[in-house]
Design a protein around this motif. Structure first.
Motif, PDB file in Angstrom:
ATOM      1  N   PRO A   1       0.803  -1.224   0.000  1.00  0.00           N
ATOM      2  CA  PRO A   1       0.000   0.000   0.000  1.00  0.00           C
ATOM      3  C   PRO A   1       0.841   1.282   0.000  1.00  0.00           C
ATOM      4  O   PRO A   1       0.443   2.280  -0.596  1.00  0.00           O
ATOM      5  N   THR A   2       1.986   1.245   0.656  1.00  0.00           N
ATOM      6  CA  THR A   2       2.801   2.469   0.686  1.00  0.00           C
ATOM      7  C   THR A   2       3.218   2.877  -0.718  1.00  0.00           C
ATOM      8  O   THR A   2       2.948   3.992  -1.175  1.00  0.00           O
ATOM      9  N   VAL A   3       3.889   1.978  -1.405  1.00  0.00           N
ATOM     10  CA  VAL A   3       4.381   2.360  -2.737  1.00  0.00           C
ATOM     11  C   VAL A   3       3.212   2.619  -3.699  1.00  0.00           C
ATOM     12  O   VAL A   3       3.237   3.557  -4.498  1.00  0.00           O
ATOM     13  N   SER A   4       2.157   1.835  -3.591  1.00  0.00           N
ATOM     14  CA  SER A   4       1.018   2.014  -4.504  1.00  0.00           C
ATOM     15  C   SER A   4       0.375   3.378  -4.318  1.00  0.00           C
ATOM     16  O   SER A   4       0.090   4.096  -5.290  1.00  0.00           O
ATOM     17  N   GLN A   5       0.146   3.748  -3.071  1.00  0.00           N
ATOM     18  CA  GLN A   5      -0.515   5.023  -2.817  1.00  0.00           C
ATOM     19  C   GLN A   5       0.395   6.211  -3.116  1.00  0.00           C
ATOM     20  O   GLN A   5      -0.064   7.229  -3.633  1.00  0.00           O
ATOM     21  N   LEU A   6       1.658   6.061  -2.779  1.00  0.00           N
ATOM     22  CA  LEU A   6       2.568   7.177  -3.067  1.00  0.00           C
ATOM     23  C   LEU A   6       2.620   7.452  -4.566  1.00  0.00           C
ATOM     24  O   LEU A   6       2.724   8.607  -4.994  1.00  0.00           O
ATOM     25  N   CYS A   7       2.505   6.403  -5.363  1.00  0.00           N
ATOM     26  CA  CYS A   7       2.486   6.581  -6.822  1.00  0.00           C
ATOM     27  C   CYS A   7       1.166   7.181  -7.305  1.00  0.00           C
ATOM     28  O   CYS A   7       1.148   7.994  -8.237  1.00  0.00           O
ATOM     29  N   LEU A   8       0.075   6.776  -6.713  1.00  0.00           N
ATOM     30  CA  LEU A   8      -1.233   7.133  -7.285  1.00  0.00           C
ATOM     31  C   LEU A   8      -1.866   8.393  -6.701  1.00  0.00           C
ATOM     32  O   LEU A   8      -2.607   9.097  -7.388  1.00  0.00           O
ATOM     33  N   LYS A   9      -1.631   8.651  -5.439  1.00  0.00           N
ATOM     34  CA  LYS A   9      -2.388   9.711  -4.786  1.00  0.00           C
ATOM     35  C   LYS A   9      -2.262  11.089  -5.463  1.00  0.00           C
ATOM     36  O   LYS A   9      -3.294  11.771  -5.646  1.00  0.00           O
ATOM     37  N   PRO A  10      -1.059  11.503  -5.835  1.00  0.00           N
ATOM     38  CA  PRO A  10      -0.982  12.838  -6.444  1.00  0.00           C
ATOM     39  C   PRO A  10      -1.839  12.939  -7.701  1.00  0.00           C
ATOM     40  O   PRO A  10      -2.469  13.975  -7.946  1.00  0.00           O
ATOM     41  N   LEU A  11      -1.888  11.865  -8.478  1.00  0.00           N
ATOM     42  CA  LEU A  11      -2.646  11.912  -9.728  1.00  0.00           C
ATOM     43  C   LEU A  11      -4.142  11.864  -9.467  1.00  0.00           C
ATOM     44  O   LEU A  11      -4.933  12.517 -10.162  1.00  0.00           O
ATOM     45  N   ILE A  12      -4.525  11.107  -8.471  1.00  0.00           N
ATOM     46  CA  ILE A  12      -5.955  11.032  -8.137  1.00  0.00           C
ATOM     47  C   ILE A  12      -6.409  12.347  -7.501  1.00  0.00           C
ATOM     48  O   ILE A  12      -7.464  12.892  -7.849  1.00  0.00           O
ATOM     49  N   GLU A  13      -5.622  12.859  -6.595  1.00  0.00           N
ATOM     50  CA  GLU A  13      -5.976  14.132  -5.933  1.00  0.00           C
ATOM     51  C   GLU A  13      -6.161  15.245  -6.954  1.00  0.00           C
ATOM     52  O   GLU A  13      -7.040  16.096  -6.810  1.00  0.00           O
ATOM     53  N   LYS A  14      -5.315  15.235  -7.969  1.00  0.00           N
ATOM     54  CA  LYS A  14      -5.383  16.284  -8.989  1.00  0.00           C
ATOM     55  C   LYS A  14      -6.411  15.961 -10.078  1.00  0.00           C
ATOM     56  O   LYS A  14      -6.527  16.709 -11.060  1.00  0.00           O
ATOM     57  N   GLY A  15      -7.059  14.802  -9.954  1.00  0.00           N
ATOM     58  CA  GLY A  15      -8.067  14.455 -10.944  1.00  0.00           C
ATOM     59  C   GLY A  15      -7.509  14.143 -12.326  1.00  0.00           C
ATOM     60  O   GLY A  15      -8.173  14.326 -13.335  1.00  0.00           O
TER      61      GLY A  15
END
Lengths: 339, 339, 339, 339
Positions: free
Chosen positions: D161-175
């Motif tokens: 979950p750490t590596v997965s979220q660190l990769c994805l969160k910025p892109l999801i947050e920014k839509g």
């Protein structure tokens, strides 16, 4: 803070020096150099070693021409230089740096053995600086601290010679071995010992486990000269990246038992922070990877001893020992920046 | 007995061809060739591959000049030739051998994709034999047996394309996938896929696990063209010698369940001896190393399927499939000499 | 066709026996057995070894109770049995099978050394069948073919003892070694030598490279007894799956040179198809993986010899040698089913 | 100096905590504990991990009984505790320590997901402390620093979950992602992720490269819950000791290009010292081994993005992130003791 530079920083040993020096509290890593015609010149070190990203942001600079003013200026600018270069290159660079008052820590074999026939025979070149060879101090830190403290040119001991001598010297010094049988050193090194280069021998699919340099490896005379006695040395290449495991078989003098052996090791090494003596179990590669120690264990039976030594070939066998020597030279704690 | 020769026998794929052909009951391995200026010319194959000692005592001969009489004679002397050569070399050699009536099994990419822009864009050269490209049969043995049976030039499918297509074709053919999402192929290959050569990229200490060729690997268009649909293909280099594991994620058509998937695979592959369908567990690299099979397993959930395929990249992904194609071409059992 | 069964088929050696026997032209593999309370009983062998999928479709059957009629019937039903079982199990099974006229090829240590104190001391049990121990033939195929041909119970040589003795016997037999120095055997084995089991010692993250069993491994007395001279034996565990590399240092008699050594090896082994003598280069693990050979090379200098031997521990060191012994026992070509 | 203890110090994650804490300038490692009935109780940690010799001389103490006064005293004696224990154990220990005012950093999954059905379904137990679950802060350090600063119970994020979220969160947050396609996460973990234990699955000879837990790994709901969107997650076991490489394929919103992606990552991470954004090349396992970073790189094409993330599963995926969270909790520089 003393200004330190690393020449040959693109190699595996060079990169380890960078990793250590960048955090060293008393040495300021001020420049990384590679041969002037290297394709790596100009690149940040982290382009070659992604693991150094955010740890070191220095770039690899091209080393100035040998007799240029730029070279003299470079040498003057530094307090100490680590030469992680090929033997022939170190051979030429050491005098240039010494002339400008720079302390030299050479990780190559160029100044390790003060014997006329040694370089032509084992390194393929005639040594042009016999007087320097005479002055050079052999950088086996646990044994030559006194000389290192006063040396300007330290020839850091080779990887196999470091572990081999650290295992054998206490027993030889105490007269516990029957040297009519030369100690028999079998050692396995990780592939990083072959350096960072494109080569079929160290290609992933070619490496397995095999002996090489049987009866003619250049570390045999280095070990024998500094031990003062012959040894049979059989190096092997193993399928791992870093580390050396040495298995040494030797004959004991009559009446020598475990206790005498243990006491000899303890006597010499009780105050040596980078030697770890095993009282149970035996050293292994995993015990020393990424660490600056040399681990030593042994077993005796019926007049023979098996000594097991382990080190990280890039650390105690190269970069860490070089920094240990530099620490000693500058009167610092010998483990500074290493543990 | 048909006379077979291998060109490019010094590479990893070439050596596997040798290992297979030397025991093949219907092909007589009569010659091994390497490029005329190779340093390996003249050496016994076992000098490069000690594992072939006492298994094959042939030496690597220098390939004659392209337009020489010796080359024509060589081509005439053989019934079939396996080209384990670089793309550019195969591109030139195939017509020479075909002209003399020799059947050609090419393991390079030179004749795999019959599309004008493919070679300039992905292989860096203009294809000079479009008519041959037209005639060439794509050597994906389980799917093109009929054409292979009548082809004189078989372009053996690439390593990644073999496992990818074997996993996907049954589902696509049966219309089970919703191709509005291109199937997403993640694959990890052993280092032997990079060939036998001195290269920093495949040096032992440089290899770990990393993606490469993201969005631009030449196997992407090979897969897409032969599947007839786009795919997203991300290859990786892994720290092992041989084998490819492919993890494929695809969207299912509404209503497609495990049973329909299983039935599609079984329908196409029940009589294919080199496909092993997993009914429990999932394929792994260790299951296929040194074996000629492609292993396939899968799991479905909520409209998606994960398909796992595994093969030995040097065997089902190269040498074994080449011999499988040759077996088919000569009307032999397709596993002859392979199992 | 002779009916063969394998007991202990779930282990690594057992699985190799299966792989060999399933294609053997004269032995018909008719049953695989595991201990009656094994969790693997009832499973197809390919559930444990996916690599055997489509190669062997037999399931692992529970071995009948020791003194049951079912056990007698099983023994009567087979012409030959391979015991790939623990020492204690082989110790009990061998007499049961012999009694029913079955030839026994035991891969454990239970019948290898005919010495009263050997089993209590090194295997931890009292041997209950001294008369069988007396009759048992030591299965070192290249040296004991004559006895194997007439034996009913063959105790296949251990993995380390096989390579060690194959390297040393020709030189000892010819009197070329000065045995006042016991030959010093350093060997590194792949992890499969520890067997297929859940164990922290052979857990992936625990394995690196280390010596073990120093001065007290049970293969030391096996080697010494059958060589008829003492040896110093230091085994190591290496970070690879299969293979053993032995590096042996010995003292030469005065006047012994390369030529005499080479001639001794050639004299004994020129007609031994599973021994490969290196005339250049040295054996390595990659040269013998998945192959039935023992490779031997050497170098001499100043009165000492370094001999390098390599074998696949699961093949020449176990399963392949067992089948080689069975071939000899039945008057077949000794490599049948192996090459 | 705050007094810290580690429970579960005998495991791989525990040992990494020890290695970090022993040199931490603000935390004083005062005790190591293992389950009261562990065979390791009483041993020095260096008996299990020779690499810790001379680095840590603490011994593993047996944890007191759950409701004993000794346990309360232990909890009172420490300022902070790291629970490197099994999920069920952490589940019980966390309240005991919290009650005594000790800050708890739990590396298990016991307090990560605040959802009623999560624990019965994915961890096999009913959660008995819903109010604690409510208070627990999710220890994904780069994203939840504010909450961590005020939390008493930090549930350190899982390795995948750490590596997965660190990769994805910025892109999801920014839509930037079109989430109609769930992001497809393929990840390969080193074997240390399975923990230090005797198990056939992680035996050296059994490990190669294979997918596992397809569609049912417990980290899938952890990722999906904290991202707030579904993902397809396929974990793999690889043949290396430490590290995770994640290859994530996602669909981009129309018009999103490299520049927008780069800017999103830079925006969130420019001041995050443990995230290294690749501007050229792609992350690899070797880049993060033994390091506390998460490396992120990406490539886009035709509406899709491939993101490559890498971390050391034992460090950024466990021990280093736990200490990072503790640093944040105590208002220290978040990299203290880590770089």
């Amino acid at each position: 803070m003393k200004k330190a530079i690393v020449i040959g920083a693109s190699g595996y040993t060079g990169a380890e020096l960078v990793r250590i020096l960048v955090r060293h509290p008393h040495f300021d890593l001020s420049g990384l150099y590679v041969s002037g015609n290297s394709l790596d010149a100009g690149k940040p070190i982290s382009a070659l070693y992604p693991q150094l990203g955010q740890i070191c942001d220095l770039s690899l600079q091209p080393l100035p021409e040998k007799n240029s003013e730029a070279m003299s200026a470079l040498a003057r600018s530094a307090d100490l230089v680590f030469l992680a270069t090929a033997h022939e290159v170190s051979h030429e660079l050491a005098p240039l740096f010494l002339q400008q008052g720079c302390k030299v820590f050479d990780l190559s074999g160029a100044y390790r053995v003060n014997r006329a026939d040694f370089y032509p025979r084992f390194y393929g070149f005639e040594h042009r600086y016999p007087e320097l060879l005479q002055q050079a101090v052999y950088g086996l830190a646990e044994w030559n601290a006194e000389q290192i403290r006063h040396g300007d040119l330290v020839a850091v001991a080779g990887c196999y010679p470091t572990v081999s001598q650290l295992c054998l010297k206490p027993l030889i010094e105490k007269g516990l071995l029957d040297l009519s049988l030369p100690p028999i050193i079998n050692a396995v090194s990780g592939v990083s010992g072959a350096g960072r280069k494109a080569s079929l021998t160290s290609a992933f699919c070619e490496v397995s486990l095999n002996a090489y340099g049987v009866f003619n490896h250049r570390h045999q005379p280095e070990i024998a000269t500094h031990l003062g006695t012959e040894v049979i040395f059989t190096p092997h290449l193993g399928n791992f990246k870093r580390g050396i495991l040495a298995t040494i078989t030797a004959k004991l003098q009559k009446g020598v038992d475990d206790e005498k052996i243990r006491s000899a090791y303890a006597g010499y090494y009780h105050d040596k922070p980078l030697i770890r003596l095993y009282t149970q179990g035996l050293p292994s590669i995993k015990g020393v990877e990424f660490l600056p120690y040399c681990d030593i264990g042994f077993a005796c039976k019926e007049g023979y001893i098996i000594i097991i030594g382990a080190e990280d070939n890039l650390l105690k066998g190269a970069a860490a020992q070089a920094v240990q020597c530099a620490n000693i030279r500058y009167g610092l704690a010998e483990t500074l920046g290493l543990c």
